[in-house]
Design a protein around this motif. Structure first.
Motif, mmCIF file in Angstrom:
data_model
loop_
_atom_site.group_PDB
_atom_site.id
_atom_site.type_symbol
_atom_site.label_atom_id
_atom_site.label_comp_id
_atom_site.label_asym_id
_atom_site.label_seq_id
_atom_site.Cartn_x
_atom_site.Cartn_y
_atom_site.Cartn_z
ATOM 1 N N VAL A 14 0.583 -1.112 0.017
ATOM 2 C CA VAL A 14 -0.211 0.261 0.040
ATOM 3 C C VAL A 14 0.777 1.257 -0.223
ATOM 4 O O VAL A 14 1.658 1.710 0.741
ATOM 5 N N GLN A 15 0.485 2.319 -0.732
ATOM 6 C CA GLN A 15 1.418 3.009 -0.810
ATOM 7 C C GLN A 15 0.579 4.601 -0.900
ATOM 8 O O GLN A 15 -1.049 4.534 -1.456
ATOM 9 N N LEU A 16 0.481 5.678 0.173
ATOM 10 C CA LEU A 16 0.388 6.660 0.017
ATOM 11 C C LEU A 16 0.368 8.030 -0.446
ATOM 12 O O LEU A 16 1.774 8.094 0.051
ATOM 13 N N GLN A 17 -0.393 9.077 -0.807
ATOM 14 C CA GLN A 17 0.063 10.330 -1.226
ATOM 15 C C GLN A 17 -0.850 11.684 -0.604
ATOM 16 O O GLN A 17 -2.027 11.172 -1.320
ATOM 17 N N ALA A 18 -0.541 11.804 0.178
ATOM 18 C CA ALA A 18 -1.321 13.201 0.790
ATOM 19 C C ALA A 18 -0.705 14.755 0.028
ATOM 20 O O ALA A 18 0.395 14.503 -0.742
ATOM 21 N N SER A 19 -1.866 14.963 -0.130
ATOM 22 C CA SER A 19 -1.594 16.415 -0.856
ATOM 23 C C SER A 19 -2.271 17.494 -0.748
ATOM 24 O O SER A 19 -3.918 16.960 0.977
ATOM 25 N N GLY A 20 -2.607 18.638 -0.839
ATOM 26 C CA GLY A 20 -3.495 19.953 -0.402
ATOM 27 C C GLY A 20 -3.603 20.810 0.947
ATOM 28 O O GLY A 20 -4.114 22.160 0.966
ATOM 29 N N GLY A 21 -2.392 20.313 1.070
ATOM 30 C CA GLY A 21 -1.740 21.260 2.207
ATOM 31 C C GLY A 21 -1.377 22.484 1.878
ATOM 32 O O GLY A 21 -1.715 22.902 0.587
ATOM 33 N N GLY A 22 -1.406 24.017 3.190
ATOM 34 C CA GLY A 22 -0.515 25.188 2.257
ATOM 35 C C GLY A 22 -0.615 25.899 3.411
ATOM 36 O O GLY A 22 -1.019 25.422 4.663
ATOM 37 N N TRP A 23 -1.157 27.177 3.440
ATOM 38 C CA TRP A 23 -1.101 28.397 4.158
ATOM 39 C C TRP A 23 -2.240 29.019 4.247
ATOM 40 O O TRP A 23 -3.328 28.870 2.829
ATOM 41 N N VAL A 24 -3.102 29.073 5.815
ATOM 42 C CA VAL A 24 -4.587 29.868 5.244
ATOM 43 C C VAL A 24 -4.462 30.741 6.659
ATOM 44 O O VAL A 24 -3.904 30.808 7.506
ATOM 45 N N GLN A 25 -5.302 31.664 6.768
ATOM 46 C CA GLN A 25 -5.881 32.725 7.847
ATOM 47 C C GLN A 25 -6.239 32.284 8.875
ATOM 48 O O GLN A 25 -7.398 30.588 8.335
ATOM 49 N N ALA A 26 -6.323 32.063 9.410
ATOM 50 C CA ALA A 26 -7.204 31.143 11.210
ATOM 51 C C ALA A 26 -8.830 31.822 9.984
ATOM 52 O O ALA A 26 -9.013 32.933 10.389
#
Length: 124
Positions: free
Chosen positions: A1-13
């Motif tokens: 099994v391999q997992l590929q995460a994405s979607g992170g970043g910078w955001v304001q509170a």
């Protein structure tokens, strides 16, 4: 099994982000899929988990009501929708998987496979 995460970043509170984790496994629908996070200087902590068979979902108290875990079994993908983000949500977020649900779903040591992590930064 391999997992590929994405979607992170910078955001304001107060903002929102959606993380995705694609899994390369034939029996994805049966797998328990989860998210953990690790802030600088802290241990990895449980965020949310979605069981494969029953569809039950569990959340850490710190994210309950703000984060939603979901899965698209046709796409072999699990998501983490994060809303009302706070600076204390800043961390590297990891997706994880195991073929059979464990009642200690909050315990990272019960998971077999981990994605590479994606950074989420929430500024005040």
């Amino acid at each position: 099994v391999q997992l590929q995460a994405s979607g992170g970043g910078w955001v304001q509170a107060g903002g929102s982000l959606r993380l995705s984790c694609a899994a390369s496994v034939r029996t994805f629908s049966a797998y328990t899929m989860g998210w953990f996070r690790q802030a600088p200087g802290k241990e990895r902590e449980f965020v949310a988990v979605a069981r494969g068979s029953s569809g039950m979902k569990y959340y850490a108290d710190s994210v309950k009501g703000r984060f939603t875990i979901s899965r698209d079994n046709a796409k072999n993908t699990v998501y983490l929708q994060m809303s009302s983000l706070k600076p204390e949500d800043t961390a590297v977020y990891y997706c994880t998987a195991r073929p059979i649900f464990n009642v200690q779903y909050w315990n990272q040591w019960h998971y077999d496979v981990w994605g590479q992590g994606t950074q989420v930064t929430v500024s005040s």
